[in-house]
Scaffold this active site. Structure first.
Site, PDB file in Angstrom:
ATOM      1  N   ASP A  95      94.795  51.186  21.092  1.00 51.94           N
ATOM      2  CA  ASP A  95      94.731  51.595  19.692  1.00 51.94           C
ATOM      3  C   ASP A  95      95.808  52.650  19.467  1.00 51.94           C
ATOM      4  O   ASP A  95      96.079  53.478  20.332  1.00 51.94           O
ATOM      5  CB  ASP A  95      93.340  52.168  19.410  1.00 51.94           C
ATOM      6  CG  ASP A  95      93.123  52.521  17.952  1.00 51.94           C
ATOM      7  OD1 ASP A  95      94.076  52.380  17.168  1.00 51.94           O
ATOM      8  OD2 ASP A  95      92.011  52.939  17.614  1.00 51.94           O
ATOM      9  N   ASP A 105      86.180  45.111  18.971  1.00 52.28           N
ATOM     10  CA  ASP A 105      85.912  46.203  19.904  1.00 52.28           C
ATOM     11  C   ASP A 105      84.967  47.170  19.225  1.00 52.28           C
ATOM     12  O   ASP A 105      84.925  47.256  17.993  1.00 52.28           O
ATOM     13  CB  ASP A 105      87.202  46.939  20.290  1.00 52.28           C
ATOM     14  CG  ASP A 105      87.598  47.961  19.231  1.00 52.28           C
ATOM     15  OD1 ASP A 105      87.253  49.153  19.386  1.00 52.28           O
ATOM     16  OD2 ASP A 105      88.226  47.580  18.230  1.00 52.28           O
ATOM     17  N   CYS A 124      68.016  37.224  30.128  1.00 50.56           N
ATOM     18  CA  CYS A 124      69.330  37.723  30.548  1.00 50.56           C
ATOM     19  C   CYS A 124      69.490  37.576  32.054  1.00 50.56           C
ATOM     20  O   CYS A 124      68.568  37.864  32.822  1.00 50.56           O
ATOM     21  CB  CYS A 124      69.475  39.192  30.141  1.00 50.56           C
ATOM     22  SG  CYS A 124      71.026  39.947  30.679  1.00 50.56           S
ATOM     23  N   CYS A 139      71.905  39.190  33.879  1.00 54.71           N
ATOM     24  CA  CYS A 139      72.763  40.235  34.432  1.00 54.71           C
ATOM     25  C   CYS A 139      72.111  40.884  35.654  1.00 54.71           C
ATOM     26  O   CYS A 139      70.913  40.734  35.902  1.00 54.71           O
ATOM     27  CB  CYS A 139      73.093  41.287  33.373  1.00 54.71           C
ATOM     28  SG  CYS A 139      71.787  42.508  33.055  1.00 54.71           S
ATOM     29  N   CYS A 175      68.942  43.004  34.820  1.00 52.90           N
ATOM     30  CA  CYS A 175      67.727  42.254  34.490  1.00 52.90           C
ATOM     31  C   CYS A 175      67.203  41.471  35.696  1.00 52.90           C
ATOM     32  O   CYS A 175      66.005  41.180  35.776  1.00 52.90           O
ATOM     33  CB  CYS A 175      67.993  41.321  33.311  1.00 52.90           C
ATOM     34  SG  CYS A 175      68.182  42.207  31.734  1.00 52.90           S
ATOM     35  N   HIS A 194      74.151  46.430  31.458  1.00 58.81           N
ATOM     36  CA  HIS A 194      73.393  45.422  30.701  1.00 58.81           C
ATOM     37  C   HIS A 194      73.986  45.200  29.317  1.00 58.81           C
ATOM     38  O   HIS A 194      74.170  44.053  28.888  1.00 58.81           O
ATOM     39  CB  HIS A 194      71.933  45.832  30.562  1.00 58.81           C
ATOM     40  CG  HIS A 194      71.194  44.978  29.569  1.00 58.81           C
ATOM     41  ND1 HIS A 194      70.717  43.720  29.872  1.00 58.81           N
ATOM     42  CD2 HIS A 194      70.914  45.175  28.243  1.00 58.81           C
ATOM     43  CE1 HIS A 194      70.164  43.181  28.794  1.00 58.81           C
ATOM     44  NE2 HIS A 194      70.275  44.053  27.795  1.00 58.81           N
TER      45      HIS A 194
END
Length: 372
Positions: A94, A268, A306, A308, A311, A337
């Site tokens: 940015d 973003d 989920c 991940c 989880c 997560h």
């Protein structure tokens, strides 16, 4: 060196949702995509290896912060931002316009640029389009953003018009200042506040200058979501079909779905990381606050749907315990997560677009939230 390019692979047949692929010298980026924010050359709470494991294809760093500390010349001398932070995939920087905007009374805008006081030590600096471009080149970013003024909301129309015209002049100076041959892309930033005609004029000005991609700036600055979506609808059709479209600083999972539906390719936001550090977790059925007492003995994972690492291995009760105890691991696991959720949502959206099923995907997305 592979030149920057964008392939539009497919468009959903009932919405404006697009499936694309960005090519950079450091790898491909499948779109639509969410970019985790690594403002100061780090995504807070996550190792680069963890980011790769959960599917981050590109991250964002910030010119303003790295300009002030440790300094772009230092980063360049140490081999560039990728080597500095041990990240070998693409990075978008940015330009610093939003951070300067947030300084309020500590900055003064002129045709030349923005004179501002550092939030670190009060020192005075002049950030110009040329310097903002040069700093990003020194950092070694793969996608460089043009320097612009982020307009506060609400603002009077006459101010918005003057500011948008100034940003267009700055954008041209950024294009003229670009060093050839480094392979980085330069994106222009559409301004215009919440005025459809000024947004359209900004698009026309930037397209006439010519950029590798186009971003919508000045959103998620306090306006209602419906206003944001109206601006997207009024703006996106005036941008080239064959260039990536990026909405900056947005936002919630709902914002992302609505943006994709309208033709946005890139997003973003600090929301998944900042919320994680405050104990708020995103799930397929909405968000939960893990600090609540009802999770003290809850053996379920954060989101049973989920896959991940968090989880698969930890209960809500354990995550609540970590948060209540002030443990650093709470931020690490919560962030892991949340970023996984955002990136998995983007991967699912890409699959839905390829199958011409984005409308059904959107209905299911909202249905799961409404029925929980």
């Amino acid at each position: 060196m592979i030149p920057f390019s964008f392939d539009l692979l497919h468009q959903d047949n009932r919405t404006q949702a697009r499936r694309g692929r960005i090519h950079t010298s450091r790898g491909k980026i499948e779109t639509p995509i969410f970019m985790p924010v690594g403002t100061q050359a780090t995504v807070k709470g996550l190792l680069p290896e963890a980011l790769k494991e959960i599917g981050a294809q590109i991250i964002l760093a910030n010119t303003y912060h790295l300009f002030l500390r440790p300094g772009h010349q230092t980063v360049q001398d140490l081999g560039g931002l990728h080597r500095f932070m041990n990240w070998d995939r693409p990075i978008l920087t940015d330009s610093g316009g939003f951070q300067v905007f947030s300084l309020g009374q500590l900055r003064k805008i002129s045709e030349e640029g923005v004179l501002f006081q550092s939030h670190l030590d009060g020192s005075t600096h002049l950030l110009t389009p040329e310097l903002a471009t040069g700093v990003q080149e020194a950092l070694g970013a793969d996608i460089i953003m043009a320097f612009d003024e982020c307009i506060a909301y609400p603002s009077p129309r006459d101010y918005v018009q003057r500011s948008t015209d100034l940003s267009a002049r700055w954008a041209r100076r950024c294009k003229e200042a670009r060093r050839e041959g480094d392979g980085a892309a330069l994106f222009g930033i559409v301004q215009g506040g919440m005025f459809a005609d000024l947004r359209r004029k900004s698009c026309e000005d930037l397209v006439e200058i010519g950029f590798d991609g186009y971003a919508l700036g000045g959103l998620s600055v306090g306006e209602e979501a419906c206003v944001m979506y109206d601006v997207m609808e009024a703006t996106l059709p005036h941008l080239p079909h064959d260039r990536p479209r990026y909405v900056m600083g947005v936002g919630t999972p709902e914002n992302l779905i609505e943006g994709i539906r309208r033709g946005v390719d890139m997003f973003d936001c600090v929301m998944p990381t900042r919320n994680a550090r405050n104990g708020v977790l995103f799930t397929s059925f909405g968000r939960i606050s893990i600090k609540q007492a009802r999770y003290a003995r809850d053996e379920q994972p954060v989101d049973p749907d989920c896959g991940c690492y968090v989880c698969r291995n930890f209960s809500r009760a354990y995550l609540r315990h970590l948060y209540q105890s002030g443990e650093i691991l709470a931020s690490v696991l919560n962030t892991h997560h949340n970023i996984h959720y955002y990136l998995d949502l983007m991967a699912s959206a890409r699959c839905a677009i390829e199958a011409n099923g984005f409308e059904e995907f959107t209905r299911d997305f909202y249905h799961r939230r409404a029925t929980h």
